[in-house]
Motif scaffolding. Sequence first.
Motif, PDB file in Angstrom:
ATOM      1  N   HIS A  55       0.868  -1.186   0.000  1.00 49.00           N
ATOM      2  CA  HIS A  55       0.000   0.000   0.000  1.00 49.00           C
ATOM      3  C   HIS A  55       0.895   1.223   0.000  1.00 49.00           C
ATOM      4  O   HIS A  55       1.644   1.447   0.950  1.00 49.00           O
ATOM      5  N   LEU A  56       0.809   2.001  -1.070  1.00 49.34           N
ATOM      6  CA  LEU A  56       1.664   3.186  -1.191  1.00 49.34           C
ATOM      7  C   LEU A  56       0.797   4.439  -1.123  1.00 49.34           C
ATOM      8  O   LEU A  56       0.057   4.739  -2.053  1.00 49.34           O
ATOM      9  N   SER A  57       0.901   5.148  -0.014  1.00 50.55           N
ATOM     10  CA  SER A  57       0.129   6.390   0.147  1.00 50.55           C
ATOM     11  C   SER A  57       1.088   7.566   0.033  1.00 50.55           C
ATOM     12  O   SER A  57       1.977   7.732   0.874  1.00 50.55           O
ATOM     13  N   THR A  58       0.881   8.394  -0.989  1.00 48.45           N
ATOM     14  CA  THR A  58       1.784   9.548  -1.142  1.00 48.45           C
ATOM     15  C   THR A  58       1.568  10.549  -0.009  1.00 48.45           C
ATOM     16  O   THR A  58       2.515  11.206   0.418  1.00 48.45           O
ATOM     17  N   GLY A  59       0.335  10.661   0.498  1.00 47.32           N
ATOM     18  CA  GLY A  59       0.083  11.549   1.637  1.00 47.32           C
ATOM     19  C   GLY A  59       0.903  11.108   2.842  1.00 47.32           C
ATOM     20  O   GLY A  59       1.573  11.916   3.496  1.00 47.32           O
ATOM     21  N   ASP A  60       0.880   9.790   3.139  1.00 49.23           N
ATOM     22  CA  ASP A  60       1.669   9.272   4.275  1.00 49.23           C
ATOM     23  C   ASP A  60       3.162   9.490   4.041  1.00 49.23           C
ATOM     24  O   ASP A  60       3.901   9.860   4.956  1.00 49.23           O
ATOM     25  N   MET A  61       3.606   9.225   2.819  1.00 50.89           N
ATOM     26  CA  MET A  61       5.037   9.380   2.519  1.00 50.89           C
ATOM     27  C   MET A  61       5.472  10.836   2.721  1.00 50.89           C
ATOM     28  O   MET A  61       6.530  11.117   3.281  1.00 50.89           O
ATOM     29  N   LEU A  62       4.617  11.761   2.292  1.00 51.87           N
ATOM     30  CA  LEU A  62       4.956  13.184   2.439  1.00 51.87           C
ATOM     31  C   LEU A  62       4.929  13.603   3.905  1.00 51.87           C
ATOM     32  O   LEU A  62       5.788  14.360   4.360  1.00 51.87           O
ATOM     33  N   ARG A  63       3.943  13.093   4.649  1.00 51.15           N
ATOM     34  CA  ARG A  63       3.883  13.440   6.079  1.00 51.15           C
ATOM     35  C   ARG A  63       5.101  12.881   6.813  1.00 51.15           C
ATOM     36  O   ARG A  63       5.664  13.536   7.687  1.00 51.15           O
ATOM     37  N   GLU A  64       5.526  11.670   6.434  1.00 50.49           N
ATOM     38  CA  GLU A  64       6.744  11.108   7.047  1.00 50.49           C
ATOM     39  C   GLU A  64       7.956  11.972   6.718  1.00 50.49           C
ATOM     40  O   GLU A  64       8.809  12.226   7.566  1.00 50.49           O
ATOM     41  N   ALA A  65       8.046  12.403   5.474  1.00 55.53           N
ATOM     42  CA  ALA A  65       9.181  13.252   5.065  1.00 55.53           C
ATOM     43  C   ALA A  65       9.161  14.578   5.829  1.00 55.53           C
ATOM     44  O   ALA A  65      10.209  15.088   6.240  1.00 55.53           O
ATOM     45  N   MET A  66       7.961  15.099   6.068  1.00 56.59           N
ATOM     46  CA  MET A  66       7.852  16.349   6.839  1.00 56.59           C
ATOM     47  C   MET A  66       8.294  16.116   8.280  1.00 56.59           C
ATOM     48  O   MET A  66       9.053  16.921   8.846  1.00 56.59           O
ATOM     49  N   ALA A  67       7.842  15.019   8.864  1.00 54.59           N
ATOM     50  CA  ALA A  67       8.190  14.736  10.264  1.00 54.59           C
ATOM     51  C   ALA A  67       9.694  14.533  10.419  1.00 54.59           C
ATOM     52  O   ALA A  67      10.284  14.905  11.429  1.00 54.59           O
ATOM     53  N   ALA A  68      10.315  13.956   9.386  1.00 58.30           N
ATOM     54  CA  ALA A  68      11.758  13.673   9.447  1.00 58.30           C
ATOM     55  C   ALA A  68      12.580  14.871   8.975  1.00 58.30           C
ATOM     56  O   ALA A  68      13.811  14.805   8.958  1.00 58.30           O
ATOM     57  N   HIS A  69      11.899  15.936   8.582  1.00 55.30           N
ATOM     58  CA  HIS A  69      12.585  17.157   8.098  1.00 55.30           C
ATOM     59  C   HIS A  69      13.586  16.859   6.989  1.00 55.30           C
ATOM     60  O   HIS A  69      14.688  17.409   6.963  1.00 55.30           O
ATOM     61  N   THR A  70      13.207  15.995   6.081  1.00 54.06           N
ATOM     62  CA  THR A  70      14.059  15.770   4.903  1.00 54.06           C
ATOM     63  C   THR A  70      13.875  16.976   3.977  1.00 54.06           C
ATOM     64  O   THR A  70      12.890  17.726   4.116  1.00 54.06           O
ATOM     65  N   PRO A  71      14.791  17.171   3.005  1.00 58.27           N
ATOM     66  CA  PRO A  71      14.605  18.277   2.064  1.00 58.27           C
ATOM     67  C   PRO A  71      13.243  18.209   1.372  1.00 58.27           C
ATOM     68  O   PRO A  71      12.563  19.229   1.216  1.00 58.27           O
ATOM     69  N   LEU A  72      12.817  17.005   0.984  1.00 52.54           N
ATOM     70  CA  LEU A  72      11.499  16.867   0.353  1.00 52.54           C
ATOM     71  C   LEU A  72      10.397  17.317   1.315  1.00 52.54           C
ATOM     72  O   LEU A  72       9.494  18.062   0.938  1.00 52.54           O
ATOM     73  N   GLY A  73      10.491  16.857   2.565  1.00 58.78           N
ATOM     74  CA  GLY A  73       9.478  17.213   3.559  1.00 58.78           C
ATOM     75  C   GLY A  73       9.413  18.721   3.758  1.00 58.78           C
ATOM     76  O   GLY A  73       8.327  19.295   3.834  1.00 58.78           O
ATOM     77  N   ASP A  74      10.580  19.336   3.828  1.00 58.68           N
ATOM     78  CA  ASP A  74      10.598  20.791   4.041  1.00 58.68           C
ATOM     79  C   ASP A  74      10.018  21.535   2.833  1.00 58.68           C
ATOM     80  O   ASP A  74       9.336  22.537   2.983  1.00 58.68           O
TER      81      ASP A  74
END
Length: 216
Positions: A55-74
């Motif tokens: 199950h690939l959720s782009t919303g979840d992936m983006l929220r994880e990236a935001m929580a981890a403060h990756t460049p993508l998340g930021d």
Amino acid sequence: MALVSPFCGSPPRHAAERGPTPGRKNVMRLVLIGPPGAGKGTQSSRLAAHLGVPHLSTGDMLREAMAAHTPLGDQARAYIERGQLVPDELVLNMVCQRITQPDCHAGMLLDGFPRTVRQAEALDAYLHGRGTPLDVALELAVPDDEVVRRLDKRGRDDDRPQVVAQRLHAYWTATRPLLDYYRQRGLLRSVDGLGTMDEVFARLLRALGRSSPHCS
Ligand code: AMP
């Protein structure tokens, strides 16, 4: 049009990486489309487990990236907080890295992706290049007033009224055209998203031509 280049480049070359595992039945590559609050996340994770695909959720992936403060998340944060779609390049890059992983070779359920025709075209180009086209696009249909009611109850950060209005606007303008895109390709199956979780799940299975032994 440079639709493939931002997304995954060349498909895998090895025959072993192409297509479903020999002998494996019911391999499925599917996308689930619906407005925010339609229940995509819940139904997708249940459906993916039922079908035995990631199950690939782009919303979840983006929220994880935001929580981890990756460049993508930021980069994505400002868009998500305003209820806007994250630019295609960022999302395509992220999805590309995920769907080229071996666990996706034999099927996958994409939840919240594609959300624009450009994303759908890039996905098609990649999957066709591998000789493993999409099997079905499922629409989870829920009317706007019900969406607003559900998001009001959910209370996530991007569920505040102004942000919800913007997310619905993004759905109507950028994502709904995908329904025609997939209808024209004979891939669209629409499912009524109103009702209990079990009722909707049973409808999704029926739309996939599956029986629902334990879900009603
Ligand atoms: P979701 O949890 O699927 O509702 O996604 C939450 C937010 O993430 C959306 O409102 C968008 O800002 C962003 N997002 C998720 N998936 C995509 C996508 N495929 N394309 C662009 N933005 C996306």
